[in-house]
Every structure is written in C-alpha cells, then in structure tokens.
Design a protein around this motif. Structure first.
Motif, PDB file in Angstrom:
ATOM      1  N   GLY A 109      23.217   5.515  44.150  1.00  0.00           N
ATOM      2  CA  GLY A 109      22.874   6.169  42.895  1.00  0.00           C
ATOM      3  C   GLY A 109      23.609   5.670  41.674  1.00  0.00           C
ATOM      4  O   GLY A 109      22.977   5.273  40.684  1.00  0.00           O
ATOM      5  N   PRO A 110      24.938   5.681  41.674  1.00  0.00           N
ATOM      6  CA  PRO A 110      25.654   5.271  40.457  1.00  0.00           C
ATOM      7  C   PRO A 110      25.319   3.840  40.036  1.00  0.00           C
ATOM      8  O   PRO A 110      25.128   3.568  38.857  1.00  0.00           O
ATOM      9  CB  PRO A 110      27.127   5.403  40.871  1.00  0.00           C
ATOM     10  N   GLN A 111      25.242   2.924  41.015  1.00  0.00           N
ATOM     11  CA  GLN A 111      24.920   1.545  40.679  1.00  0.00           C
ATOM     12  C   GLN A 111      23.506   1.417  40.140  1.00  0.00           C
ATOM     13  O   GLN A 111      23.243   0.637  39.221  1.00  0.00           O
ATOM     14  CB  GLN A 111      25.100   0.649  41.908  1.00  0.00           C
ATOM     15  N   PRO A 161      17.695  11.519  52.559  1.00  0.00           N
ATOM     16  CA  PRO A 161      17.051  10.208  52.406  1.00  0.00           C
ATOM     17  C   PRO A 161      17.786   9.293  51.442  1.00  0.00           C
ATOM     18  O   PRO A 161      17.790   8.098  51.626  1.00  0.00           O
ATOM     19  CB  PRO A 161      15.657  10.560  51.891  1.00  0.00           C
ATOM     20  N   ALA A 162      18.406   9.855  50.439  1.00  0.00           N
ATOM     21  CA  ALA A 162      19.127   9.021  49.478  1.00  0.00           C
ATOM     22  C   ALA A 162      20.216   9.852  48.832  1.00  0.00           C
ATOM     23  O   ALA A 162      20.038  11.040  48.575  1.00  0.00           O
ATOM     24  CB  ALA A 162      18.177   8.498  48.413  1.00  0.00           C
ATOM     25  N   PRO A 163      21.379   9.257  48.572  1.00  0.00           N
ATOM     26  CA  PRO A 163      22.478  10.024  47.977  1.00  0.00           C
ATOM     27  C   PRO A 163      22.246  10.262  46.502  1.00  0.00           C
ATOM     28  O   PRO A 163      21.682   9.424  45.813  1.00  0.00           O
ATOM     29  CB  PRO A 163      23.685   9.108  48.195  1.00  0.00           C
ATOM     30  N   LEU A 164      22.681  11.403  46.030  1.00  0.00           N
ATOM     31  CA  LEU A 164      22.658  11.661  44.596  1.00  0.00           C
ATOM     32  C   LEU A 164      23.964  11.186  43.993  1.00  0.00           C
ATOM     33  O   LEU A 164      24.972  11.024  44.682  1.00  0.00           O
ATOM     34  CB  LEU A 164      22.473  13.150  44.320  1.00  0.00           C
ATOM     35  N   ILE A 165      23.944  10.950  42.724  1.00  0.00           N
ATOM     36  CA  ILE A 165      25.141  10.489  42.037  1.00  0.00           C
ATOM     37  C   ILE A 165      26.270  11.503  42.238  1.00  0.00           C
ATOM     38  O   ILE A 165      26.045  12.719  42.265  1.00  0.00           O
ATOM     39  CB  ILE A 165      24.844  10.286  40.534  1.00  0.00           C
ATOM     40  N   SER A 166      27.488  11.013  42.447  1.00  0.00           N
ATOM     41  CA  SER A 166      28.597  11.895  42.807  1.00  0.00           C
ATOM     42  C   SER A 166      28.832  12.972  41.766  1.00  0.00           C
ATOM     43  O   SER A 166      29.212  14.095  42.097  1.00  0.00           O
ATOM     44  CB  SER A 166      29.867  11.062  42.994  1.00  0.00           C
ATOM     45  N   ALA A 167      28.583  12.654  40.509  1.00  0.00           N
ATOM     46  CA  ALA A 167      28.800  13.661  39.456  1.00  0.00           C
ATOM     47  C   ALA A 167      27.899  14.867  39.668  1.00  0.00           C
ATOM     48  O   ALA A 167      28.271  15.995  39.343  1.00  0.00           O
ATOM     49  CB  ALA A 167      28.527  13.044  38.088  1.00  0.00           C
ATOM     50  N   ALA A 168      26.707  14.636  40.193  1.00  0.00           N
ATOM     51  CA  ALA A 168      25.794  15.747  40.434  1.00  0.00           C
ATOM     52  C   ALA A 168      26.342  16.660  41.516  1.00  0.00           C
ATOM     53  O   ALA A 168      26.250  17.882  41.432  1.00  0.00           O
ATOM     54  CB  ALA A 168      24.424  15.228  40.840  1.00  0.00           C
ATOM     55  N   VAL A 216      17.182   8.310  29.339  1.00  0.00           N
ATOM     56  CA  VAL A 216      17.246   9.129  30.551  1.00  0.00           C
ATOM     57  C   VAL A 216      18.390   8.678  31.451  1.00  0.00           C
ATOM     58  O   VAL A 216      19.071   9.504  32.069  1.00  0.00           O
ATOM     59  CB  VAL A 216      15.892   9.088  31.300  1.00  0.00           C
ATOM     60  N   THR A 217      18.637   7.380  31.529  1.00  0.00           N
ATOM     61  CA  THR A 217      19.771   6.924  32.338  1.00  0.00           C
ATOM     62  C   THR A 217      21.103   7.338  31.703  1.00  0.00           C
ATOM     63  O   THR A 217      22.087   7.532  32.421  1.00  0.00           O
ATOM     64  CB  THR A 217      19.736   5.403  32.549  1.00  0.00           C
ATOM     65  N   ASP A 218      21.140   7.472  30.393  1.00  0.00           N
ATOM     66  CA  ASP A 218      22.332   8.044  29.758  1.00  0.00           C
ATOM     67  C   ASP A 218      22.554   9.474  30.251  1.00  0.00           C
ATOM     68  O   ASP A 218      23.682   9.872  30.567  1.00  0.00           O
ATOM     69  CB  ASP A 218      22.184   8.042  28.231  1.00  0.00           C
ATOM     70  N   LEU A 219      21.470  10.242  30.324  1.00  0.00           N
ATOM     71  CA  LEU A 219      21.577  11.626  30.814  1.00  0.00           C
ATOM     72  C   LEU A 219      22.052  11.663  32.263  1.00  0.00           C
ATOM     73  O   LEU A 219      22.805  12.562  32.658  1.00  0.00           O
ATOM     74  CB  LEU A 219      20.226  12.327  30.699  1.00  0.00           C
ATOM     75  N   ALA A 263      12.963   0.619  39.782  1.00  0.00           N
ATOM     76  CA  ALA A 263      12.220   1.876  39.916  1.00  0.00           C
ATOM     77  C   ALA A 263      12.208   2.344  41.364  1.00  0.00           C
ATOM     78  O   ALA A 263      12.340   3.544  41.650  1.00  0.00           O
ATOM     79  CB  ALA A 263      10.789   1.691  39.410  1.00  0.00           C
ATOM     80  N   LEU A 264      12.052   1.405  42.309  1.00  0.00           N
ATOM     81  CA  LEU A 264      12.052   1.777  43.724  1.00  0.00           C
ATOM     82  C   LEU A 264      13.403   2.353  44.129  1.00  0.00           C
ATOM     83  O   LEU A 264      13.475   3.323  44.902  1.00  0.00           O
ATOM     84  CB  LEU A 264      11.711   0.557  44.580  1.00  0.00           C
ATOM     85  N   HIS A 265      14.482   1.781  43.613  1.00  0.00           N
ATOM     86  CA  HIS A 265      15.812   2.334  43.882  1.00  0.00           C
ATOM     87  C   HIS A 265      15.924   3.767  43.375  1.00  0.00           C
ATOM     88  O   HIS A 265      16.459   4.645  44.057  1.00  0.00           O
ATOM     89  CB  HIS A 265      16.886   1.462  43.214  1.00  0.00           C
TER      90      HIS A 265
END
Length: 491
Positions: A109-111, A161-168, A216-219, A263-265
């Motif tokens: 996620g973060p990357q 299925p996929a990790p969320l960003i650690s901040a979340a 949106v990626t800033d958010l 986008a797939l990531h």
C-alpha cells in the motif's frame, strides 16, 4: 592498418536497421519528420523540431537524442502493429530500464500510493516542460505477465487480500476528516470523468483526471479508518485506470501501461477483484492494439480467474468478448466463435442497475461492436476473407445503430462507423466504405481521440490503395486531408 592522417574524419555507417523499417513503412522523409514533430508535441516535447535533412542524417547513421528514439519506436510499432524496440531500429536509448522495470513494482500500500503520487506529479509537470515517455518503455511477454500474476497473491496466508496502508490501521475507529458527502462527491467526479472520456475522447480532460488522481493520493497519505481507506484506494484505482485509458486513447502507450499497472496495484489494496479484472482487460486491449494477442489472452485469463466469483455478468461478458478478439487475432477460429457465444449468453444475465459505473459502457451496442471487430479481425488474419467480413457486417450494423442516438458514447460511435467502413472494404464495396468513413470524420472533429483519427487514416489509406480510382474514395481522401486535424494537441 596505418594511422589516420591528421584532419581525417571517420565516416558514419548507414543505419541499416532503421533504413529497413523506414523503407517498409512507405513513408517519405518529410512525412516521418511531420509525424515525429506531431508526436513530440502530443507528449510535451515542444523543443523537438525535425525536418527531412535530419531524418536523412538518422538514416545515414547519426544517433538522435532522446526523446527521438522513443518516438520512432512508438511510430514504427503503431505502423507495423507490433512492438518495435529502440534497439530494433539500430538506435541507442539514453535510458534502458531492466526487464520489467516499469511494471514490476512493490505490491504494498504505502509504495503504491507513493508511486502513483510521484508519477502523476511528473505527468502534470513534465507534460508542460519535457517528455515523460522518454523514461518509460513498454513491457510485453514474461516481463509484463509475471509481475501481473502477483495481484492475486495475498500478503500473508492468513491476511486479507491486500494490506491497507499502515496509517489507516493506526487510525482504528477514529472518524476521518473526510465526510461521507465529500467521499461521495469524489466518487461522483470519477463517474463524470468517465462520461467525458466516452463523449469527448481522452484528449480533452486527461490532465484533469491526472490532477484529481494526484489529489486523492495526497489524501491516502493521511490517517483514515479502514473503510474510508478502502474507498480511497478504490477511487485511486478507478482514476488511475481512467488516466491510463485516456493516455492510450491519445497515443501515449508507455504512459498508459504504467498507469494501468499502478491502477491494478491500487485495486488490490482496495480488495476489489472485479475492478482489477476490468483494469487487466484494458491492458489486454492495449496488447491487442500492439499485435500481442497471446499476451492479451494471458491477461484476460488472469482477469477471469481472479474475478470468477465476484464479477457481474456484464463484466464477465466483456471479458469473454475480449477473449474472442484475442483468439481472432491469433487465427483460432473455433475458440473465437465459442468466446463470442459465451459473451452473448453471459450478457443475457446482465443487470445494469447493479453494475459498477466503470462497466456501464458495455451495453448491447458495445457487445455487438466487440463481436463485429472479432469477425473483422478474423477476416484480416485469414487474408482479407470475405466470409468473415459477412459475419462482421450485421454485428457492426447493430453496433452503429445502437450508438447513433447515444449522445454519451460518441467515441464508440465514431470507432464503429470507421469499423463499418473497414468491413465494406473487405467486402469490396468502396462507395459504402467511403460513406461510413466520412461519417466517422464528422464525429472525429468533435472527439479528441488520436485512436479514432489513426483508424480513420488507416482505413482511408487502405481505400486509396485498393480503390484509388473510385470517385467516392477520392472525395474521402480529399476530405481527410482538409478536415481531420493532422497535429494533435498536448493532452
């Protein structure tokens, strides 16, 4: 061998590889120079100004500077319908990424957020001052397919299925500073952008989509509860996929592929398998365009496998229809027919009201259009077979009629008009071919799509080659030269 005398010069060897591709292309030196300049302006390299004498020096062995090698690679790739690498032209690229270097990215996620944020910012800034595409290369074959297979692999055996960003995760149950109304407005904006793309082509609002994606990626770099983060990832995937599709539509092929991979990531981070399948289908369309139907088929099978229990009937029908296109371009007649039937049978179960917005373009007219293009492609693969052209004709007619009164999908209408023109050429009916292609020119003047313009030019050139003495074809060629813009503006 004795030493060179003082003042002697070393003669450059003519570039035999570039000369070979150039001769087979049928272009004149002036036409190639104009195409290079047009593509450079399209990609933001406004400092490029090429003429016939410069082209002659390239053929004589001079090594051009970037972005010229990349531009020539793209132009010849599109001309011959296959990937023509810089090295195949006997040229050197200033940037040689490792195999898969532009698509084999970290699945975390973060990357993902950082990469999309940086790439969209570069697109916005370098599009005005430089040449983004010079740092990119198209990937195909194992270099593309092997990294994409990892979108289905979970980060850990017991994890989601996929990790969320650690901040979340750190945000826990705390409310987001984004209200529900703001999130809905952001999501509605993506829907609006898709409507603009369908109606006006990729050239009109591409930078607006890229700008929204960057915001949106800033958010996403802020802290949000898990549910909000997933929605933001889904929105990021949707916008990145649209940016990729618009880039493809205006001819920015490496840029399009990079956006679609990113986008797939993001779709994986959102845990949205159907959206991931849709993104893979867009990548497969690009591979078909680049005459890589085997790669397209692999991407489609990956999409079908990954979304088999979650995609709607409409999405599954779209995947079957594209599977037919891939089989057609591979010359596999029986498998093409079977995929067409599967698309039709599956589409009968569609419930448009329950579909996500990104698949709303795939209506009954679009189904007919895909089937028509599959049969049309079979005709070309079979040596311009009139048998398959007669199969394509009724399907293309239904597509044209379906889009005729559709004020939203104007680009699709133009593509199917010129598609009907190409079918009539296969049926050796030049007057009808000229009529439908002229109708496409009328729409193309309102739609900012280099893809539409290229197909019109290709069909017209084929008509002139085969039926150049037919008055309707002469009129078509004259109108093309007068009315269809030859220089596409920067996206």
């Amino acid at each position: 061998m004795g030493a060179l005398a003082v003042g002697a010069t070393v003669e450059k060897e003519p570039n035999a590889q570039l000369n070979s591709w150039f001769v087979r292309s049928g272009w004149s030196k002036g036409e190639l120079a104009r195409q290079v300049n047009r593509r450079a302006r399209l990609m933001g390299a406004h400092h490029v100004s090429t003429d016939t004498s410069r082209v002659r020096r390239w053929l004589d062995g001079e090594q051009p500077r970037e972005p010229i090698p990349r531009i020539l690679s793209e132009l010849f790739s599109e001309r011959f319908g296959c990937v023509v690498a810089v090295e195949d032209l006997g040229l050197r690229s200033a940037h040689q990424p490792p195999a898969g270097g532009d698509v084999d990215l970290p699945w975390a996620g973060p990357q993902t957020v950082q990469l999309i944020n940086e790439f969209s910012r570069s697109d916005l800034m370098l599009g005005r001052r430089g040449f983004l595409g010079a740092s990119l290369a198209l990937s195909a074959g194992p270099a593309l397919l092997e990294p994409m297979q990892r979108w289905l692999v979970p980060s850990s055996p017991s994890g989601p299925p996929a990790p969320l960003i650690s901040a979340a995760r750190e945000a826990g149950g705390r409310p987001s500073r984004l209200s529900e109304q703001e999130l809905q407005l952001l999501e509605a904006t993506a829907v609006m952008f898709r409507e603009w793309d369908n109606q006006c082509g990729g050239g009109l609002r591409r930078k607006a989509v890229v700008g929204q994606l960057h915001e949106v990626t800033d958010l996403l770099q802020e802290q949000h509860p898990e549910g909000v983060t997933r929605r933001l990832y889904r929105l990021t995937a949707d916008l990145a996929a649209l940016a990729g599709w618009m880039s493809y539509d205006v001819g920015l092929q490496p840029t399009a592929q990079k956006y679609l991979v990113l986008a797939l990531h993001a779709a994986r981070e959102a845990g949205d398998r159907p959206l991931g399948a849709f993104i893979l289908s867009s990548m497969s369309r690009q591979m078909i365009h680049l005459d890589r139907p085997d790669d397209a088929l692999e991407l489609l099978h990956l999409a079908q496998y990954g979304s088999r229990d979650s995609a709607s009937a409409t999405t599954q029908a779209m995947l079957h229809a594209l599977e037919a296109r891939a089989y057609a371009n591979m010359g596999q007649v029986n498998k093409c027919h079977r995929a067409v039937r599967m698309a039709e049978d599956t589409f009968a179960d569609s419930r448009p009201a329950e579909d996500p917005a990104w698949i709303s373009f795939f209506n009954e007219a679009e189904l007919h259009a895909e089937n028509a293009h599959s049969y049309r492609d079979l005709a070309y693969v079979a040596g311009r077979s009139p048998t398959y052209a007669t199969l394509a004709h009724p399907e293309m007619a239904l597509a044209v009629e379906g889009f005729r009164e559709d004020q939203v999908h104007q680009r699709a209408y133009a593509l199917n008009l010129v598609g009907m023109g190409s079918v009539h050429l296969l049926m050796r009916e030049p007057e009808a071919a000229a009529d439908f292609t002229e109708q496409a020119i009328t729409i193309a003047k309102r739609v900012r799509s280099e893809r539409v313009n290229t197909r019109i030019r290709t069909t017209t050139h084929t008509a002139v080659r085969d039926f150049g003495d037919v008055p309707a074809v002469v009129h078509l060629a004259d109108r093309l030269s007068e009315e269809l813009p030859e220089v596409a503006e920067s996206a």
